[in-house]
Design a protein around this motif. Structure first.
Motif, PDB file in Angstrom:
ATOM      1  N   GLN A  40      34.869 -14.400 -28.424  1.00 34.60           N
ATOM      2  CA  GLN A  40      34.677 -15.853 -28.451  1.00 34.60           C
ATOM      3  C   GLN A  40      35.878 -16.551 -27.838  1.00 34.60           C
ATOM      4  OE1 GLN A  40      34.325 -16.578 -32.679  1.00 34.60           O
ATOM      5  NE2 GLN A  40      32.103 -16.634 -32.524  1.00 34.60           N
ATOM      6  N   PRO A 134      32.553 -21.962 -30.523  1.00 34.65           N
ATOM      7  CA  PRO A 134      33.336 -21.575 -29.350  1.00 34.65           C
ATOM      8  C   PRO A 134      32.838 -22.279 -28.085  1.00 34.65           C
ATOM      9  CG  PRO A 134      31.868 -19.791 -30.001  1.00 34.65           C
ATOM     10  CD  PRO A 134      31.742 -20.872 -31.039  1.00 34.65           C
ATOM     11  N   ASN A 137      30.901 -17.499 -25.423  1.00 31.08           N
ATOM     12  CA  ASN A 137      31.086 -16.102 -25.792  1.00 31.08           C
ATOM     13  C   ASN A 137      30.982 -15.288 -24.504  1.00 31.08           C
ATOM     14  OD1 ASN A 137      31.099 -16.500 -28.689  1.00 31.08           O
ATOM     15  ND2 ASN A 137      28.936 -16.969 -28.476  1.00 31.08           N
TER      16      ASN A 137
END
Length: 191
Positions: A40, A134, A137
């Motif tokens: 992430q 995040p 990824n």
């Protein structure tokens, strides 16, 4: 150099390296068995920041900008989103600027970020947090040079196949143990 890791595939990176078979779609986990890890890229911010990220767009953006290490996919993504700061900063510089509220955020892989934060002065470290969602990824890969592939294709494929033989759960567990050794305390501290 014969090879390097950890690298995220981008079309232009095919010019300087050979990625494992069928990994040629950024964000699409094709041939996951060849990846090293799935990671992430967090958005680290000042604790007082109102910046939000919903997985698609930012809100609370003040126009100062966000940054990421030079050459990282994260920097390309920030530019595409129209939030890239004008300066270029290493992780250490970026985190200090975030702590001093001179940069709205800094994007880097979570473990790298936590390790970098651990090394900056405590009074600055205590001013940093990260957005739970995040920025993206990605899969990290072991990449070989074209010269190495030309001379040793069977060896390279053997390495990739050996990696593929290690169950994904074991790889993630190894990565998690490594992460926990260096980042658990910092992660708790900045949250």
């Amino acid at each position: 150099m014969d090879g390097m890791f950890a690298t995220i595939w981008l079309k232009e990176r095919d010019q300087w390296g050979q990625f494992p078979p069928a990994t040629k779609q950024f964000g699409v986990p094709a041939e996951q068995r060849y990846r090293l890890w799935h990671v992430q890229y967090q958005i680290f911010i000042n604790r007082a920041s109102l910046l939000k990220w919903d997985g698609h767009q930012f809100s609370g953006f003040r126009g100062i900008g966000l940054s990421a290490p030079p050459g990282y996919v994260a920097k390309i993504k920030l530019e595409e989103l129209g939030v890239l700061a004008s300066g270029s900063y290493t992780a250490s510089e970026g985190f200090k600027l975030v702590a001093l509220d001179r940069l709205e955020g800094y994007v880097v892989e979570k473990l790298i970020g936590l390790q970098t934060i651990y090394r900056i002065p405590t009074e600055l470290r205590n001013r940093i947090s990260y957005i739970k969602e995040p920025l993206f990824n990605a899969d990290w890969h072991l990449v070989f040079s074209h010269q190495f592939m030309s001379d040793h294709a069977e060896i390279a494929q053997g390495v990739w196949d050996g990696l593929a033989d290690v169950p994904m759960e074991e790889r993630q567990a190894i990565f998690q143990r490594y992460s926990d050794l260096y980042s658990l305390d910092v992660d708790r501290e900045i949250q």
